[in-house]
Design an enzyme around this catalytic site. Structure first.
Site, PDB file in Angstrom:
ATOM      1  N   ARG A 225      -4.329 -24.797   8.005  1.00 27.02           N
ATOM      2  CA  ARG A 225      -4.121 -26.225   7.809  1.00 27.02           C
ATOM      3  C   ARG A 225      -5.441 -26.951   8.024  1.00 27.02           C
ATOM      4  O   ARG A 225      -6.203 -26.629   8.940  1.00 27.02           O
ATOM      5  CB  ARG A 225      -3.056 -26.775   8.770  1.00 27.02           C
ATOM      6  CG  ARG A 225      -1.624 -26.379   8.429  1.00 27.02           C
ATOM      7  CD  ARG A 225      -1.166 -27.010   7.121  1.00 27.02           C
ATOM      8  NE  ARG A 225       0.220 -26.708   6.789  1.00 27.02           N
ATOM      9  CZ  ARG A 225       0.615 -25.706   6.033  1.00 27.02           C
ATOM     10  NH1 ARG A 225      -0.308 -24.864   5.524  1.00 27.02           N
ATOM     11  NH2 ARG A 225       1.895 -25.504   5.763  1.00 27.02           N
TER      12      ARG A 225
ATOM     13  N   GLU B 297      -4.287 -33.688  -0.372  1.00 27.90           N
ATOM     14  CA  GLU B 297      -3.961 -32.708  -1.400  1.00 27.90           C
ATOM     15  C   GLU B 297      -3.075 -33.340  -2.467  1.00 27.90           C
ATOM     16  O   GLU B 297      -2.428 -34.353  -2.230  1.00 27.90           O
ATOM     17  CB  GLU B 297      -3.247 -31.501  -0.775  1.00 27.90           C
ATOM     18  CG  GLU B 297      -4.081 -30.736   0.230  1.00 27.90           C
ATOM     19  CD  GLU B 297      -3.395 -29.490   0.753  1.00 27.90           C
ATOM     20  OE1 GLU B 297      -2.195 -29.293   0.441  1.00 27.90           O
ATOM     21  OE2 GLU B 297      -4.039 -28.696   1.469  1.00 27.90           O
TER      22      GLU B 297
ATOM     23  N   HIS C  82      -4.799 -24.860  -2.280  1.00 27.42           N
ATOM     24  CA  HIS C  82      -3.674 -24.487  -1.419  1.00 27.42           C
ATOM     25  C   HIS C  82      -2.793 -23.426  -2.090  1.00 27.42           C
ATOM     26  O   HIS C  82      -1.576 -23.602  -2.273  1.00 27.42           O
ATOM     27  CB  HIS C  82      -2.841 -25.713  -1.054  1.00 27.42           C
ATOM     28  CG  HIS C  82      -2.063 -25.537   0.216  1.00 27.42           C
ATOM     29  ND1 HIS C  82      -1.789 -26.567   1.077  1.00 27.42           N
ATOM     30  CD2 HIS C  82      -1.502 -24.434   0.785  1.00 27.42           C
ATOM     31  CE1 HIS C  82      -1.083 -26.133   2.114  1.00 27.42           C
ATOM     32  NE2 HIS C  82      -0.909 -24.835   1.956  1.00 27.42           N
TER      33      HIS C  82
END
Length: 370
Positions: A243, A272, A293
């Protein structure tokens, strides 16, 4: 359900003991919708017994609108990110989730990024495609000498849960020296996996490759900041597929920009989604690799998710404690099946991750391993 994988759910759900139990006969009592709006979600769950959930936010208010709700099945590895676990505990609603579904995918991407950084693969791929084969007088030839091998190097892993243990197994073929910082695990775990237990400072200062595989839990944000990054060797690489909030993004950017460390690979960002562009994108490609991601994605991800969740739920309905599951084809990564069990001490062990914020697997925790 809200998972958005209707056909796959039908494949794993139909004909299973869950259907025979009469709690969530498919499809009459299951939620059949892909929704995002909270008000629509409240209306849809109002008379339902079971919620098969993707990434929708399940708040206390939504739970209070579903008086018949008996179980939540989340396809995610970390349901605490979108489900109000405290409210579920108070209301007596168990939450089953697919812990371990991404373990191999995450570990494999970390290894791929380590190798790509060391050999500067993205940089040379783009250079060859755009400029052709470099001549002997091209400065690129000088950089050929500035490549690194993984064999014999030191890998520092911060957090030693499922994903980290698989990574440790994957790098064993490179004969890497593996250091681990995870103060929440007993010494025998380190001995069992052939790794050396170290402090965070030692992990940061001694690693040639450093990766953080930690679940963000509200207490460890920014645990890799300027002070920790300053400890890194000038030849070291840092990889984050966990993260973004665990690190100081600006400090990482500055360290690469000022050539105080060799390079970084980042898969997670503070912002994001479509239209976003991280500042890391401005760093040179031979020192920085960014991916959107993708660490948790792989062809087996949903298979693992459905299998773990459905098997655990079926055992629970029969009055059994869910049995240990295995991640991946060889079964070397284990842990208790993941069930959020409500009430008292069991609520605390829901997440070995609440009591063990660095790891994402605690095999000796009763009821479940986070």
């Amino acid at each position: 359900w809200t998972c958005g994988h209707g056909e796959e759910w039908e494949k794993y759900f139909e004909g299973h003991e869950i259907e025979k139990a009469g709690v969530a006969k498919y499809p009459e009592k299951a939620l059949e919708a892909t929704v995002r709006d909270p008000e629509e979600l409240k209306a849809l769950v109002a008379d339902k017994d079971v919620l098969l959930l993707g990434s929708e936010m399940i708040t206390r208010e939504i739970l209070e609108s579903a008086p018949h709700l008996k179980f939540i099945l989340s396809e995610r590895d970390g349901p605490e990110e979108n489900i109000d676990i405290d409210a579920c505990t108070e209301m007596g609603i168990p939450v089953f989730f697919a812990g371990g579904r991404c373990a191999y995918a995450v570990a494999e991407l970390i290894l791929a990024l380590m190798m790509s950084l060391a050999r500067r693969i993205p940089h040379y791929n783009r250079k060859y495609c755009m400029d052709g084969w470099p001549s002997r007088t091209d400065p690129a030839y000088d950089k050929f000498q500035n490549m690194f091998e993984l064999t014999g190097k030191t890998l520092s892993i911060i957090g030693f849960g499922r994903n980290a243990r698989i990574l440790r197994k994957l790098v064993s073929g490179f004969d890497m020296n593996v250091l681990v910082y995870d103060p929440y695990l007993p010494d025998e775990v380190f001995e069992e996996h052939g790794v050396k237990k170290v402090t965070l400072e030692e992990a940061m200062s001694q690693g040639d490759f450093i990766t953080i595989i930690v679940r963000l839990d509200g207490t460890n944000a920014g645990m890799i900041g300027r002070e920790q990054i300053a400890l890194m060797k000038p030849t070291a690489f840092f990889v984050n597929c966990a993260r973004a909030a665990l690190t100081d993004e600006q400090a990482l950017y500055d360290a690469v920009k000022e050539e105080r460390i060799q390079g970084i690979a980042i898969d997670v960002f503070s912002e994001e989604g479509p239209g976003t562009r991280p500042a890391f994108a401005d760093l040179p490609l031979d020192r920085c690799i960014i991916t959107p991601h993708i660490a948790g994605f792989g062809d087996m991800r949903m298979h693992y998710a459905y299998t773990y969740m459905i098997e655990s739920f079926g055992q629970f309905l029969q009055g059994e404690k869910p049995s240990p599951f295995e991640t991946g084809p060889d079964g070397e990564v284990g842990g208790a099946a993941e069930v959020v069990v409500v009430g008292g001490v069991e609520k605390r062990t829901v997440y070995g991750r609440l009591t063990d914020p660095l790891g994402d697997a605690v095999e000796d925790v009763p009821v479940l391993a986070a």
